[in-house]
Design an enzyme around this catalytic site. Structure first.
Site, PDB file in Angstrom:
ATOM      1  N   LYS A 258       0.842  -1.204   0.000  1.00 39.88           N
ATOM      2  CA  LYS A 258       0.000   0.000   0.000  1.00 39.88           C
ATOM      3  C   LYS A 258       0.874   1.250   0.000  1.00 39.88           C
ATOM      4  O   LYS A 258       1.672   1.463   0.907  1.00 39.88           O
ATOM      5  CB  LYS A 258      -0.930   0.008   1.224  1.00 39.88           C
ATOM      6  CG  LYS A 258      -1.701   1.326   1.419  1.00 39.88           C
ATOM      7  CD  LYS A 258      -2.647   1.278   2.631  1.00 39.88           C
ATOM      8  CE  LYS A 258      -3.242   2.659   2.926  1.00 39.88           C
ATOM      9  NZ  LYS A 258      -4.141   2.648   4.113  1.00 39.88           N
ATOM     10  N   ASP A 263      -2.411  10.235   3.866  1.00 37.53           N
ATOM     11  CA  ASP A 263      -3.816   9.872   4.006  1.00 37.53           C
ATOM     12  C   ASP A 263      -4.531  10.891   4.886  1.00 37.53           C
ATOM     13  O   ASP A 263      -4.491  10.802   6.107  1.00 37.53           O
ATOM     14  CB  ASP A 263      -3.932   8.456   4.602  1.00 37.53           C
ATOM     15  CG  ASP A 263      -5.386   8.008   4.726  1.00 37.53           C
ATOM     16  OD1 ASP A 263      -6.270   8.699   4.172  1.00 37.53           O
ATOM     17  OD2 ASP A 263      -5.622   6.959   5.358  1.00 37.53           O
ATOM     18  N   LYS A 270     -10.031  12.946   8.169  1.00 35.65           N
ATOM     19  CA  LYS A 270      -9.577  12.533   9.492  1.00 35.65           C
ATOM     20  C   LYS A 270      -9.541  13.743  10.430  1.00 35.65           C
ATOM     21  O   LYS A 270      -9.580  14.890   9.990  1.00 35.65           O
ATOM     22  CB  LYS A 270      -8.152  11.961   9.395  1.00 35.65           C
ATOM     23  CG  LYS A 270      -8.044  10.577   8.784  1.00 35.65           C
ATOM     24  CD  LYS A 270      -6.596  10.101   8.821  1.00 35.65           C
ATOM     25  CE  LYS A 270      -6.422   8.764   8.113  1.00 35.65           C
ATOM     26  NZ  LYS A 270      -7.122   7.641   8.777  1.00 35.65           N
ATOM     27  N   ASP A 281       1.720   6.232   5.665  1.00 38.97           N
ATOM     28  CA  ASP A 281       0.726   5.319   5.103  1.00 38.97           C
ATOM     29  C   ASP A 281       1.225   4.629   3.814  1.00 38.97           C
ATOM     30  O   ASP A 281       0.468   3.947   3.140  1.00 38.97           O
ATOM     31  CB  ASP A 281      -0.591   6.074   4.853  1.00 38.97           C
ATOM     32  CG  ASP A 281      -1.816   5.183   4.989  1.00 38.97           C
ATOM     33  OD1 ASP A 281      -1.713   4.120   5.602  1.00 38.97           O
ATOM     34  OD2 ASP A 281      -2.881   5.569   4.458  1.00 38.97           O
ATOM     35  N   ASP A 340     -12.062   7.395   3.618  1.00 39.41           N
ATOM     36  CA  ASP A 340     -10.884   7.095   4.429  1.00 39.41           C
ATOM     37  C   ASP A 340     -10.538   5.604   4.404  1.00 39.41           C
ATOM     38  O   ASP A 340      -9.462   5.215   4.837  1.00 39.41           O
ATOM     39  CB  ASP A 340     -11.116   7.575   5.874  1.00 39.41           C
ATOM     40  CG  ASP A 340      -9.828   7.688   6.669  1.00 39.41           C
ATOM     41  OD1 ASP A 340      -8.737   7.605   6.050  1.00 39.41           O
ATOM     42  OD2 ASP A 340      -9.904   7.861   7.904  1.00 39.41           O
ATOM     43  N   GLU A 342      -9.437   3.949   2.015  1.00 38.49           N
ATOM     44  CA  GLU A 342      -8.883   4.076   0.661  1.00 38.49           C
ATOM     45  C   GLU A 342      -7.860   3.003   0.327  1.00 38.49           C
ATOM     46  O   GLU A 342      -7.674   2.660  -0.838  1.00 38.49           O
ATOM     47  CB  GLU A 342      -8.249   5.465   0.487  1.00 38.49           C
ATOM     48  CG  GLU A 342      -6.790   5.612   0.970  1.00 38.49           C
ATOM     49  CD  GLU A 342      -6.601   5.395   2.462  1.00 38.49           C
ATOM     50  OE1 GLU A 342      -7.609   5.478   3.189  1.00 38.49           O
ATOM     51  OE2 GLU A 342      -5.477   5.125   2.898  1.00 38.49           O
ATOM     52  N   ARG A 344      -7.795  -0.210   0.787  1.00 36.04           N
ATOM     53  CA  ARG A 344      -8.367  -1.404   0.152  1.00 36.04           C
ATOM     54  C   ARG A 344      -8.761  -1.128  -1.299  1.00 36.04           C
ATOM     55  O   ARG A 344      -8.786  -2.036  -2.124  1.00 36.04           O
ATOM     56  CB  ARG A 344      -9.547  -1.901   0.985  1.00 36.04           C
ATOM     57  CG  ARG A 344     -10.690  -0.944   1.092  1.00 36.04           C
ATOM     58  CD  ARG A 344     -11.644  -1.281   2.243  1.00 36.04           C
ATOM     59  NE  ARG A 344     -11.085  -0.945   3.542  1.00 36.04           N
ATOM     60  CZ  ARG A 344     -11.703  -1.180   4.706  1.00 36.04           C
ATOM     61  NH1 ARG A 344     -12.885  -1.786   4.728  1.00 36.04           N
ATOM     62  NH2 ARG A 344     -11.139  -0.830   5.834  1.00 36.04           N
TER      63      ARG A 344
END
Ligand code: BES
Ligand code: MN
Ligand code: ZN
Length: 492
Positions: A258, A263, A270, A281, A340, A342, A344
């Site tokens: 990933k 993020d 967030k 991230d 959020d 994101e 996946r």
């Protein structure tokens, strides 16, 4: 700069000589040299200081210049029976931290390992521990005091296994440190394009084939998840594919990481606190690229392909909205109810491509859910997967590499919480908790027939304090396991 390692037969000239001591203050290999230098008073000195030899305990011994080393440090290693590869990795990291003011350190530590431990593995773990323990991220410190430790002299009987182990450990540690540097780098300095360029450079010097998808290429490749998440940022997404293909390779291993360079949560923004560490991230991506960089140097025999989606998750007028539907590479549609979730979405495209290209096994690393930290903390990753033999192979590699992970289930009956009213799937669970497991179940929809393991590294990718070989900030978790896995890969 990582320190260099050399094997020497006798205690040489050095700034610091480090001698292991077992529980109960029992002297380890090399202690006799120190005892001679202090006229046979070492045992008495140790008794008076109440030094017990507990693992990680240290005690400086004044030797009045009667030894070839400028100063001497006793290093507790605990009971010899349990002084295994993981223990020497931790202990040598303690050594490296204490040796920050010594340019040359000599040590007999390697000879303290339990007799049944493989010498090559112990030497590898020693080199890893020293290099990782020494690490600091100083790029933005104007009064940086970098560790001076440059040379490590391993006092032991010269032996080819030890030599090979040290070289292997040093090479792997170099890759982990590269990953840490990239993870610790502020997001402003690592756009998706920047990371892709960096990876291309690595590919050139590491014998890898590199392909980077951008713009129209992403559209033609039907990377709906990558495009959807990437759309909110002024810094457009990339998809990186790296390939290591040695002659007569036996099987193909796919690594997926990933790569969210920042993020913010997107429109499902967030909190300020929740965003503080979100430059990390992309830790899965960093681990995968770092591992790929070592394969030729380490003589890996299998074909290994990396699939790395790189995006920035930002809110803007162009950002994907809650309620939007994306079509992923494998044709499945996803209703995005929370922007959020994101990770996946971009992994869906990467896993689809990996399985489509016929990987014999897939492993992905992702800072996917805050929930995994609730369950397992910041030292143990969550492992989920679809094939018992592949899960066992990954777990055993991780054990040898000294990275902790715990097998979690993918309960089929929880899949219904991902049912969408209008699409094939929704990207967050409609209830029932188990955020880590439903994220795993979501990913499973994109893995086709390939044996697959998912590591949720949201907890382990980052540490809030120093702990032996783990540094504060980005840890580079996963690099060691991936390298070990690639080195020993068998089709499951
Ligand atoms: N990158 C985060 C996960 C994360 C959280 C990593 C904390 C490291 C520390 C991920 O993209 C995320 O935001 N996950 C959400 C999922 C939720 C919206 C279903 C989460 O865990 O809250
Ligand atoms: Mn997120
Ligand atoms: Zn994320």
């Amino acid at each position: 700069m990582a320190p260099s390692f050399r094997i020497v037969a006798d205690a040489p000239k050095a700034d610091l000589f480090v001698v292991p001591v077992f529980t109960g203050a029992r002297p380890g290999p090399g202690a006799d040299l120190v005892d001679d230098a202090v006229g046979g008073t070492l045992a008495e000195f140790v008794r008076e200081t109440e030094f017990d030899g507990k693992r990680g305990e240290v005690l400086a011994v004044p030797t009045g210049g009667r030894l070839r080393a400028r100063s001497v440090l006793l290093l507790g290693v605990g009971d010899q029976e349990t002084f295994d590869a993981a223990a020497i990795r931790r202990t040598s990291a303690v050594l490296a931290k204490r040796a920050a003011h010594a340019a040359t350190v000599a040590t007999t530590l390697l000879d303290a390992v339990a007799p049944d431990v493989d010498r090559a593995l112990a030497a590898q773990a020693f080199a890893e521990g020293v290099s990782l323990g020494r690490y600091q991220f100083l790029r933005y410190k104007s009064d940086a005091k970098a560790s001076e430790l440059a040379r490590v002299l391993v006092v032991t009987k010269p032996d080819a296994k030890v030599r090979a182990g040290l070289a292997r450990g040093a090479r792997i540690a170099e890759a982990v440190l590269w990953a840490r540097d990239l993870i610790n780098e502020p997001a402003a300095a690592k756009s998706p394009a920047d990371v892709a360029e960096l990876a291309k450079g690595i590919a050139r010097t590491s014998g890898l084939k590199a392909k980077v998808y951008a713009g129209e290429q992403l559209v033609r490749a039907r990377m709906g998840g990558v495009l959807g998440v990437g759309n909110g940022s002024d810094r457009p997404p990339r998809f990186l594919r790296l390939e290591y293909a040695p002659a007569n390779a036996k099987g193909t291993l796919a690594l997926v990481g990933k790569g969210v360079v920042f993020d913010s949560g997107g429109l499902s923004l967030k909190t300020a606190g929740g965003m503080e560490t979100m430059k990390t991230d992309m830790s899965g991506a960093a681990a995968v690229i770092a591992a790929m960089s070592t394969l030729r140097d380490l003589g890996v025999k299998s074909r290994v392909i990396a699939y790395v989606p790189l995006v920035e998750n930002m809110p803007s007028g162009a950002a994907m909205r809650p309620g939007d539907v994306l079509t992923m590479r494998n044709g499945k549609t996803v209703e995005v109810l929370n922007t959020d979730a994101e990770g996946r979405l971009i992994l869906a495209d990467a896993l689809s491509l990996a399985s489509e290209e016929g990987a014999d096994a897939i492993i992905d690393l992702a800072t996917l859910t805050g929930a995994v930290t609730m369950a397992l903390g910041d030292k143990i990753a969550g492992l989920m997967g679809t094939d018992d033999a592949w899960i066992a192979q990954v777990s055993e590699a991780a054990e040898r590499a000294g990275e902790r992970m715990w097998h979690l289930p993918l309960p089929e009956d929880y899949r219904r919480n991902l049912d969408s009213e209008i699409a094939d799937l929704r990207n967050i669970s409609s209830g029932g908790g188990a955020g880590t497991l439903t994220a795993g179940l979501f990913l499973k929809e994109f893995t086709g027939d390939a044996p697959w393991v998912h590591l949720d590294i949201a907890g382990t990718a980052r540490a809030s304090s120093e702990d032996a070989e783990t540094s504060k900030g980005g840890t580079g978790y996963g690099v060691r396991t991936l390298v070990e896995l690639a080195s020993t890969f068998r089709k499951p």
